[in-house]
Design a protein around this motif. Sequence first.
Motif, PDB file in Angstrom:
ATOM      1  N   LEU A 110      -0.215 114.384 -46.497  1.00 49.06           N
ATOM      2  CA  LEU A 110       0.830 113.234 -46.992  1.00 49.06           C
ATOM      3  C   LEU A 110       0.694 112.947 -48.617  1.00 49.06           C
ATOM      4  O   LEU A 110      -0.495 113.222 -49.064  1.00 49.06           O
ATOM      5  CB  LEU A 110       0.600 111.850 -46.170  1.00 49.06           C
ATOM      6  N   ASP A 111       1.935 112.683 -49.127  1.00 49.74           N
ATOM      7  CA  ASP A 111       2.048 112.150 -50.218  1.00 49.74           C
ATOM      8  C   ASP A 111       1.079 110.814 -50.567  1.00 49.74           C
ATOM      9  O   ASP A 111       1.461 109.630 -49.724  1.00 49.74           O
ATOM     10  CB  ASP A 111       3.246 112.016 -50.806  1.00 49.74           C
ATOM     11  N   ALA A 112       0.691 110.525 -51.408  1.00 46.07           N
ATOM     12  CA  ALA A 112      -0.317 109.233 -51.899  1.00 46.07           C
ATOM     13  C   ALA A 112       0.706 108.088 -52.612  1.00 46.07           C
ATOM     14  O   ALA A 112      -0.030 107.203 -53.107  1.00 46.07           O
ATOM     15  CB  ALA A 112      -1.696 109.549 -52.435  1.00 46.07           C
ATOM     16  N   GLN A 113       1.897 108.455 -52.874  1.00 46.33           N
ATOM     17  CA  GLN A 113       2.634 107.609 -53.783  1.00 46.33           C
ATOM     18  C   GLN A 113       3.118 106.333 -52.925  1.00 46.33           C
ATOM     19  O   GLN A 113       3.328 106.478 -51.639  1.00 46.33           O
ATOM     20  CB  GLN A 113       3.819 108.531 -54.197  1.00 46.33           C
ATOM     21  N   ASN A 114       3.198 105.428 -53.397  1.00 44.61           N
ATOM     22  CA  ASN A 114       3.606 104.174 -52.830  1.00 44.61           C
ATOM     23  C   ASN A 114       5.122 103.636 -53.141  1.00 44.61           C
ATOM     24  O   ASN A 114       5.240 103.446 -54.131  1.00 44.61           O
ATOM     25  CB  ASN A 114       2.521 102.829 -53.037  1.00 44.61           C
ATOM     26  N   TRP A 115       5.795 103.258 -52.006  1.00 47.09           N
ATOM     27  CA  TRP A 115       7.231 102.965 -52.564  1.00 47.09           C
ATOM     28  C   TRP A 115       7.547 101.860 -51.596  1.00 47.09           C
ATOM     29  O   TRP A 115       8.789 101.320 -51.679  1.00 47.09           O
ATOM     30  CB  TRP A 115       8.228 104.338 -52.233  1.00 47.09           C
ATOM     31  N   ILE A 116       6.751 101.336 -50.760  1.00 50.22           N
ATOM     32  CA  ILE A 116       7.057  99.830 -49.894  1.00 50.22           C
ATOM     33  C   ILE A 116       5.892  99.061 -50.522  1.00 50.22           C
ATOM     34  O   ILE A 116       4.512  99.370 -50.337  1.00 50.22           O
ATOM     35  CB  ILE A 116       6.836 100.173 -48.452  1.00 50.22           C
ATOM     36  N   VAL A 117       6.348  97.778 -51.167  1.00 47.40           N
ATOM     37  CA  VAL A 117       5.395  96.927 -51.655  1.00 47.40           C
ATOM     38  C   VAL A 117       5.299  95.858 -50.736  1.00 47.40           C
ATOM     39  O   VAL A 117       6.131  95.171 -50.153  1.00 47.40           O
ATOM     40  CB  VAL A 117       5.981  96.531 -53.033  1.00 47.40           C
ATOM     41  N   CYS A 118       3.940  95.059 -50.780  1.00 48.51           N
ATOM     42  CA  CYS A 118       3.839  94.206 -49.777  1.00 48.51           C
ATOM     43  C   CYS A 118       3.516  92.955 -50.539  1.00 48.51           C
ATOM     44  O   CYS A 118       2.862  92.880 -51.350  1.00 48.51           O
ATOM     45  CB  CYS A 118       2.432  94.314 -48.959  1.00 48.51           C
ATOM     46  N   GLY A 119       4.351  92.039 -50.374  1.00 51.12           N
ATOM     47  CA  GLY A 119       4.519  90.830 -51.200  1.00 51.12           C
ATOM     48  C   GLY A 119       5.498  89.938 -50.869  1.00 51.12           C
ATOM     49  O   GLY A 119       6.576  90.107 -50.106  1.00 51.12           O
ATOM     50  N   ASN A 120       5.821  88.832 -51.589  1.00 50.37           N
ATOM     51  CA  ASN A 120       6.925  87.837 -51.361  1.00 50.37           C
ATOM     52  C   ASN A 120       8.050  88.140 -52.446  1.00 50.37           C
ATOM     53  O   ASN A 120       7.699  88.186 -53.608  1.00 50.37           O
ATOM     54  CB  ASN A 120       6.451  86.587 -51.724  1.00 50.37           C
ATOM     55  N   ALA A 121       9.284  88.614 -51.671  1.00 54.32           N
ATOM     56  CA  ALA A 121      10.199  89.314 -52.577  1.00 54.32           C
ATOM     57  C   ALA A 121      10.838  88.049 -53.469  1.00 54.32           C
ATOM     58  O   ALA A 121      11.515  88.457 -54.459  1.00 54.32           O
ATOM     59  CB  ALA A 121      11.403  89.443 -51.495  1.00 54.32           C
ATOM     60  N   LEU A 122      10.635  86.410 -53.192  1.00 56.73           N
ATOM     61  CA  LEU A 122      11.299  85.729 -54.015  1.00 56.73           C
ATOM     62  C   LEU A 122      10.459  85.324 -55.184  1.00 56.73           C
ATOM     63  O   LEU A 122      10.727  84.780 -56.005  1.00 56.73           O
ATOM     64  CB  LEU A 122      11.664  84.488 -53.101  1.00 56.73           C
ATOM     65  N   ARG A 123       9.230  85.864 -55.312  1.00 54.47           N
ATOM     66  CA  ARG A 123       8.360  85.636 -56.189  1.00 54.47           C
ATOM     67  C   ARG A 123       8.037  86.974 -56.926  1.00 54.47           C
ATOM     68  O   ARG A 123       7.291  87.029 -58.007  1.00 54.47           O
ATOM     69  CB  ARG A 123       6.981  85.204 -56.030  1.00 54.47           C
ATOM     70  N   LEU A 124       8.349  88.092 -56.604  1.00 54.29           N
ATOM     71  CA  LEU A 124       8.067  89.503 -57.213  1.00 54.29           C
ATOM     72  C   LEU A 124       9.359  89.605 -58.247  1.00 54.29           C
ATOM     73  O   LEU A 124      10.427  89.294 -57.802  1.00 54.29           O
ATOM     74  CB  LEU A 124       8.066  90.359 -56.093  1.00 54.29           C
ATOM     75  N   ASP A 125       8.915  90.551 -59.145  1.00 55.48           N
ATOM     76  CA  ASP A 125       9.694  90.992 -59.982  1.00 55.48           C
ATOM     77  C   ASP A 125      10.420  92.163 -59.549  1.00 55.48           C
ATOM     78  O   ASP A 125       9.823  93.378 -59.464  1.00 55.48           O
ATOM     79  CB  ASP A 125       9.366  91.143 -61.467  1.00 55.48           C
ATOM     80  N   TRP A 126      11.782  92.253 -59.092  1.00 59.85           N
ATOM     81  CA  TRP A 126      12.320  93.311 -58.535  1.00 59.85           C
ATOM     82  C   TRP A 126      12.482  94.579 -59.338  1.00 59.85           C
ATOM     83  O   TRP A 126      12.507  95.602 -59.019  1.00 59.85           O
ATOM     84  CB  TRP A 126      13.718  92.957 -58.052  1.00 59.85           C
ATOM     85  N   LEU A 127      12.502  94.224 -60.711  1.00 60.60           N
ATOM     86  CA  LEU A 127      12.774  95.140 -61.896  1.00 60.60           C
ATOM     87  C   LEU A 127      11.384  95.978 -61.832  1.00 60.60           C
ATOM     88  O   LEU A 127      11.476  97.154 -62.340  1.00 60.60           O
ATOM     89  CB  LEU A 127      13.093  94.657 -63.225  1.00 60.60           C
ATOM     90  N   SER A 128      10.390  95.514 -61.457  1.00 62.00           N
ATOM     91  CA  SER A 128       9.045  96.422 -61.585  1.00 62.00           C
ATOM     92  C   SER A 128       9.044  97.038 -60.294  1.00 62.00           C
ATOM     93  O   SER A 128       8.182  98.016 -60.428  1.00 62.00           O
ATOM     94  CB  SER A 128       8.033  95.318 -61.737  1.00 62.00           C
ATOM     95  N   ILE A 129       9.450  96.833 -59.493  1.00 66.70           N
ATOM     96  CA  ILE A 129       9.474  97.640 -58.040  1.00 66.70           C
ATOM     97  C   ILE A 129      10.537  98.638 -57.933  1.00 66.70           C
ATOM     98  O   ILE A 129      10.417  99.776 -57.712  1.00 66.70           O
ATOM     99  CB  ILE A 129       9.577  96.506 -56.837  1.00 66.70           C
ATOM    100  N   CYS A 130      11.852  98.322 -58.470  1.00 65.00           N
ATOM    101  CA  CYS A 130      12.736  99.336 -58.664  1.00 65.00           C
ATOM    102  C   CYS A 130      13.373  99.302 -59.927  1.00 65.00           C
ATOM    103  O   CYS A 130      14.420  98.626 -60.260  1.00 65.00           O
ATOM    104  CB  CYS A 130      13.984  98.952 -57.485  1.00 65.00           C
ATOM    105  N   PRO A 131      12.804  99.936 -60.923  1.00 61.94           N
ATOM    106  CA  PRO A 131      12.945  99.821 -62.340  1.00 61.94           C
ATOM    107  C   PRO A 131      14.225 100.339 -62.876  1.00 61.94           C
ATOM    108  O   PRO A 131      14.830 101.405 -62.246  1.00 61.94           O
ATOM    109  CB  PRO A 131      11.793 100.422 -62.989  1.00 61.94           C
ATOM    110  N   PRO A 132      14.692  99.635 -63.854  1.00 61.49           N
ATOM    111  CA  PRO A 132      16.012 100.658 -64.497  1.00 61.49           C
ATOM    112  C   PRO A 132      15.863 101.726 -64.881  1.00 61.49           C
ATOM    113  O   PRO A 132      14.625 102.547 -65.043  1.00 61.49           O
ATOM    114  CB  PRO A 132      16.677  99.681 -65.590  1.00 61.49           C
TER     115      PRO A 132
END
Length: 925
Positions: free
Chosen positions: A434-456
């Motif tokens: 299996l690939d070791a890359q992470n594409w699901i983040v565990c955290g509070n969506a209203l407090r996280l920066d969405w641009l850091s998770i799905c960047p431009p």
Amino acid sequence: MNAVEIEQAISDLALQPFDTAEFPYALLAAFGNKEVTLKRLRSGNNNTSDIPDGVMLRNNIHIATCESGNVSETFTALLASAATAKGKAKFVLATDGQTLEAQELASGETIACAFEDFPNHFGFLLPLAGISTIKEIKDNPIDVRATGRLNKLYVELLRQNPAWAKDDRRSDMNHFMARLVFCFFAEDTGIFCDTGLFTQTVDRWSERSASNTHEVLSEIFRAMNLKPSERAAATPRLPAWANAFPYVNGGLFSGSTEAPRFTQMARTYLLHAGALNWREINPDIFGSMIQAVADDEERGALGMHYTSVPNILKVLNPLFLDDLRAALADAGDNERKLLNLRKRMARIRVFDPACGSGNFLVIAYKQMREIEAEINRRRNEAHLGSIIPLTNFRGIELRTFPAEIARLALIIAEFQCDVLYRGQKDALAEFLPLDAQNWIVCGNALRLDWLSICPPTGIGVKLLADDLFGIPLEQAQIDFENEGGETYICGNPPYKGNAKKTADQKQEMKDLLDGKIESWGLLDYVCGWFFKAHEYSKTTPAKFAFVATNSISQGQHVTGFWKPLFDDGLKFNFAVRSFKWTNLAANDAGVTVVCIGAGASVSTADIYDEDKRLTTKNINAYLMPSDDYWVTPITRPLSAIQPMLKGNYYGMSEHLIFDNEKRKAYLKAGLNPAFIRKFYGSSEIIKAKPRFCFWFPNDPPADVLAISDIEELLRQGTAAREKSKDAVSNGMVKRSHQFREMRSCDKYFFAIPVVSSENRNYLPIDLLDNESIISNKCFALYDAPIWTMALIASRLHWVWIGAVCVRLEMRFSYSNTLGWNTFPLPLLTEQNKADLTACAESILLARESHFPASIAELYDPEKMPENLRQAHERNDEVLERIYIGRRFKNDTERLEKLFELYAKMTAAEKNKPDMKAAKGRKKTS
């Protein structure tokens, strides 16, 4: 009961010795029927079957057991039975304990199977429990069964390992369960070299007492974390039987390989789960269902998180999948266009910032793979591997277990798609490790920066996770370059109205919206996701669509939330109007939701209403194909109608209210009936069950105070008001014999409950006499013309209130300043008023003919008396002809006309100072 519980009950029933007399009742019990219902059937009082040994449950099923070999004849007799038709049975079922035949009468669909096999068809019979049949569950019950088995195992393991139930170890427990899910799937799909390898290894090498089961599992997990080259030197030495397992890692088996201790029962549950055919698992269904397994508070709703594929596609199709399919159709067999489309799809990112167990992401991935496979087929390149990376399907999830299941569900979906489109051999060749890359983040969506998770485009976070599944991360860990790609944000965020938000959630909304949205404190929790998606789309082009309760397009949300966003450039690209979002709970009423897609301005937009699609230039915040309207509270009626007042506030006045028995006692003791009034709130109006209250326009005389406990009650009222911190109540201390307001009528008045069900076709309104008083839970038109009742009792007014007023959950919450005062009514002639008066009187007379039936009984949509229905139909026709000279075709057309008229009337009145919105002042609504 939910589907998981029903499946277990049916499975248990099939294993029991067949009892001809008892089976029908045991089957009904398995589908959630109460013992009192079964008792009545056993006694024969409610059993109207005309078949020997038959049991007939009205509006449900006609069952008959029979002698061996007579199933077909008995089944035919059930179909021809007069009792089946008369009792409106939905199903008929016949069995002799060896074979079973059943039919759903509405569809004509049948099953015929060996008796022990009928649990495999439990999905077919789910409507018996009031659960709408879901095609995926009906055709393949593996997902429900797997959920039930894993839940039993999870609960038993926590009981045996209480330390694993604590916060500091719960993530270890959830990670362990994710490993099991992978192993069950891998052993049935060829990922492990031998079918059944995992379950058989545990069965063979662990003691029946389960004393060493945790050690066997730990060694299996350790093996899958070791590359073949590392195994010989591993310390301690790997057992020979563990060497059969391949290297998997990818974070799933890295870190600690410790397993919880097993009881003999837990070992049995594990083996039972492994005995299922996990090849047939649907990751979009299974993941959605089991997310409650690891949540103590939600486990009672096990299996009820299931979100049907058709519902998910109501979001994904108009968001971007329809466009991809249109591009595919346009490409035809043109190899260049097909190649460009395939490259385009490889750069599409789908981001669900409330992903749960990943069902939206999984469905999006599977649908895109289907389109890609068709492209490859047309280009004669079916052998090619997919160029759609899993890392383009991003998610945020607050809880660790669903986040792990989301990753695992996508991995399983990828493998299943590879098998389907490329074949088992090629799929296996590229699956492990299996690939070791992470594409699901565990955290509070209203407090996280969405641009850091799905960047431009062009901004990447190039880090690799060493332990993808074991450590919740608040940072995306992906090697990302996606030049020119499209981003689509979607999902089903938590709804939660203002009253149900936790303190933390309210603080999240405050931190996010304070200073940007004036009325943020009144908004549903889901608004946070819409706001963040809008902010994201301002930074990098993106379209987004979420499911939300339909209250988000009504009342305060329209002007309080959407107007600031519309002013900031937001536009709706599509909308799916109200529909029921049901789950797999028995008799689930579901929640009424809408789907709203938004983003940059477009030339056209689409509204979906049931099976109809309307293309329009603009969708406003009320989800209408019209210009943008913003209905705000006003202090006096816009139309030529009488002002409406709220009832009498009864806080700190409970000492003045009593029941009928107390009323009789006061009258017997000599209290003048003039000092007692019938007392109504919303519930009392609807159920026609008033309470009673004292009514003293002036100070009560001494002889009245001497009656019974009246003086003591007033003394207690004074004391309570003296302690109150409410300034108004303090001001009432010297008149504890009165309510804060003392509003009443001269002759009669119309009472309108503040809160009422949205399931009725008309708003409740009642005509009360001058011996009646209403609380602030109702509004009143005191001594108003009779024709005003025709307005409130109309479908037109129901539609208006449903659109512009605040909702409490899904219930209507009436408002005089927002609903009545804004109601647009053409100027009425005297003849119009006479016609409407006659209509109102006809409604009252129709109600009177069914006395003492209440509004709740009379306006039940399934039981509404025909003469009352006709009176309302006539009222609607008369009123609607005043508007457009004919009946409206539907509620959409009604609302369009009302908004059009509202816009004209407010434009004509806009310069009048007394028509300004009631901002900053205390409302009476």
